[in-house]
Design a protein around this motif. Structure first.
Motif, PDB file in Angstrom:
ATOM      1  N   ILE A  44      14.247  36.729  60.051  1.00 11.27           N
ATOM      2  CA  ILE A  44      13.989  36.548  61.383  1.00 11.27           C
ATOM      3  C   ILE A  44      12.487  36.090  61.488  1.00 11.27           C
ATOM      4  O   ILE A  44      12.350  35.039  62.266  1.00 11.27           O
ATOM      5  CB  ILE A  44      14.084  37.610  62.247  1.00 11.27           C
ATOM      6  CG1 ILE A  44      15.675  38.131  62.606  1.00 11.27           C
ATOM      7  CG2 ILE A  44      13.669  37.539  63.846  1.00 11.27           C
ATOM      8  CD1 ILE A  44      15.848  39.325  63.181  1.00 11.27           C
ATOM      9  N   ARG A  47      12.563  32.534  60.248  1.00 13.02           N
ATOM     10  CA  ARG A  47      13.265  31.485  61.275  1.00 13.02           C
ATOM     11  C   ARG A  47      12.096  31.444  62.524  1.00 13.02           C
ATOM     12  O   ARG A  47      11.984  30.239  62.872  1.00 13.02           O
ATOM     13  CB  ARG A  47      14.396  32.105  61.969  1.00 13.02           C
ATOM     14  CG  ARG A  47      15.551  32.322  60.845  1.00 13.02           C
ATOM     15  CD  ARG A  47      16.228  31.070  60.571  1.00 13.02           C
ATOM     16  NE  ARG A  47      17.041  30.606  61.777  1.00 13.02           N
ATOM     17  CZ  ARG A  47      18.308  30.777  62.030  1.00 13.02           C
ATOM     18  NH1 ARG A  47      19.068  31.812  61.366  1.00 13.02           N
ATOM     19  NH2 ARG A  47      18.948  30.145  63.206  1.00 13.02           N
ATOM     20  N   LEU A  48      11.433  32.189  62.779  1.00 15.01           N
ATOM     21  CA  LEU A  48      10.347  32.183  63.959  1.00 15.01           C
ATOM     22  C   LEU A  48       9.356  31.236  63.339  1.00 15.01           C
ATOM     23  O   LEU A  48       8.796  30.285  63.755  1.00 15.01           O
ATOM     24  CB  LEU A  48       9.799  33.320  64.111  1.00 15.01           C
ATOM     25  CG  LEU A  48       8.764  33.367  65.149  1.00 15.01           C
ATOM     26  CD1 LEU A  48       8.811  32.753  66.451  1.00 15.01           C
ATOM     27  CD2 LEU A  48       8.171  34.875  65.331  1.00 15.01           C
ATOM     28  N   ALA A  51      10.347  27.745  63.702  1.00 11.41           N
ATOM     29  CA  ALA A  51      10.443  27.205  65.010  1.00 11.41           C
ATOM     30  C   ALA A  51       9.002  26.700  65.594  1.00 11.41           C
ATOM     31  O   ALA A  51       8.938  25.856  65.951  1.00 11.41           O
ATOM     32  CB  ALA A  51      11.191  28.214  65.800  1.00 11.41           C
ATOM     33  N   SER A  69       8.806  29.749  71.013  1.00 14.79           N
ATOM     34  CA  SER A  69       9.383  29.881  69.790  1.00 14.79           C
ATOM     35  C   SER A  69      10.172  31.071  69.587  1.00 14.79           C
ATOM     36  O   SER A  69      11.222  31.054  69.004  1.00 14.79           O
ATOM     37  CB  SER A  69       8.454  29.506  68.714  1.00 14.79           C
ATOM     38  OG  SER A  69       7.660  28.058  68.864  1.00 14.79           O
ATOM     39  N   GLU A  72      13.483  30.577  71.301  1.00 19.54           N
ATOM     40  CA  GLU A  72      14.213  29.703  70.791  1.00 19.54           C
ATOM     41  C   GLU A  72      14.871  30.351  69.361  1.00 19.54           C
ATOM     42  O   GLU A  72      16.227  30.035  69.148  1.00 19.54           O
ATOM     43  CB  GLU A  72      13.544  28.574  70.316  1.00 19.54           C
ATOM     44  CG  GLU A  72      14.254  27.356  69.705  1.00 19.54           C
ATOM     45  CD  GLU A  72      13.523  26.212  69.285  1.00 19.54           C
ATOM     46  OE1 GLU A  72      13.571  25.716  68.158  1.00 19.54           O
ATOM     47  OE2 GLU A  72      12.474  25.754  70.035  1.00 19.54           O
ATOM     48  N   THR A  73      14.031  31.284  68.799  1.00 19.58           N
ATOM     49  CA  THR A  73      14.711  31.746  67.322  1.00 19.58           C
ATOM     50  C   THR A  73      15.680  32.823  67.952  1.00 19.58           C
ATOM     51  O   THR A  73      16.531  33.002  67.335  1.00 19.58           O
ATOM     52  CB  THR A  73      13.560  32.294  66.997  1.00 19.58           C
ATOM     53  OG1 THR A  73      12.431  31.526  66.697  1.00 19.58           O
ATOM     54  CG2 THR A  73      13.934  33.217  65.447  1.00 19.58           C
ATOM     55  N   GLU A  76      18.891  31.307  68.609  1.00 17.48           N
ATOM     56  CA  GLU A  76      19.455  30.692  67.231  1.00 17.48           C
ATOM     57  C   GLU A  76      20.138  31.746  66.519  1.00 17.48           C
ATOM     58  O   GLU A  76      21.131  31.497  66.095  1.00 17.48           O
ATOM     59  CB  GLU A  76      18.270  30.043  66.320  1.00 17.48           C
ATOM     60  CG  GLU A  76      17.703  28.654  67.170  1.00 17.48           C
ATOM     61  CD  GLU A  76      16.873  27.872  66.120  1.00 17.48           C
ATOM     62  OE1 GLU A  76      16.480  28.758  65.176  1.00 17.48           O
ATOM     63  OE2 GLU A  76      16.296  26.765  66.511  1.00 17.48           O
TER      64      GLU A  76
END
Length: 247
Positions: A44, A47-48, A51, A69, A72-73, A76
């Motif tokens: 995670i 992924r952050l 973003a 962000s 958004e993450t 997702e």
């Protein structure tokens, strides 16, 4: 006075004069815990970071972009099924970052005060305007600066412009900061001196290799060593300054 004498010193703010990344890390831990059912913390966080990196061109640096962000993450990694309560928690975490008390780093005030009588002192920081102004006001350091520049990003052109506006040009200026990518490399590229003050929690986006072969690069352990370094450069007549300061 030597034609190469340093007459102005620029200071970065976040993680140079006061704590910043520490609070981002705590918020990120809170964020990954909210989404623990959807992936490991490392995944995670990765992924952050992805973003944040792709959103820099849209939102710039700062807490607001970081908060967006995170949202958004969350969307997702949950494939659009994130609960509204999680979004509420993310927004609350962002608001807490924006109101967190400022914690100045050791030697910050003393270093600036010891140098201010003989040099023009300039704060050069990037990020959200309101947040940087808030932190500067709460730090108690605001009155020590001859000029304050809050910019969207830090490039060689940024330093050329600022040191030409507030000082005697980059060749007679020195930039102090914890980020090799934002504070040191572009300042040296502009023709200034760069003094790197490592911080243990510098954001991974800001990591680049130190320009150890450049004669205008220096590294110190903390700001307590800065006044002595500046005096040593003046005493030595800046003999190590290159005629071509490009990195």
């Amino acid at each position: 006075m030597s034609d190469h004498a340093i007459t102005a010193i620029g200071f970065d703010a976040d993680d140079t004069l006061w704590q910043n990344e520490h609070f981002y890390r705590l918020t990120e831990q809170r964020f990954t815990a909210l989404l623990e059912a959807h992936g490991d913390e490392e995944v995670i966080s990765s992924r952050l970071l992805a973003a944040e990196t792709r959103n820099l061109a849209l939102y710039g640096f700062g807490i607001k972009g970081f908060t967006l962000s995170m949202i958004e993450t969350a969307i997702e990694v949950t494939e659009g099924r994130v609960d509204a309560s999680v979004i509420r928690e993310i927004l609350a975490a962002g608001r807490e970052l924006l109101t967190h008390p400022v914690e100045t780093l050791p030697h910050a005030r003393d270093a600036i005060e010891r140098l201010s009588g003989s040099h023009r002192i300039i704060l050069i920081t990037k990020g959200d305007l309101f947040d940087q102004e808030r932190k500067l006001a709460q730090s108690g350091l605001g009155d020590l600066f001859d000029a304050v520049e809050i910019v969207s990003d830090k490039t060689a052109d940024t330093y050329r412009r600022i040191f030409a506006r507030h000082a005697d040009g980059p060749e007679r200026a020195l930039m102090v900061g914890n980020s090799l990518k934002s504070d040191i490399a572009p300042a040296i590229g502009a023709g200034a001196w760069g003094v790197y003050v490592p911080h243990p929690l510098t954001w991974s986006f800001e990591h680049v290799e130190p320009p150890v072969g450049n004669p205008r690069f220096r590294q110190i352990e903390d700001l307590g060593a800065l006044p002595d370094l500046v005096r040593a450069l003046a005493r030595d007549g800046l003999h190590s300054a290159a005629t071509d300061p490009s990195p």
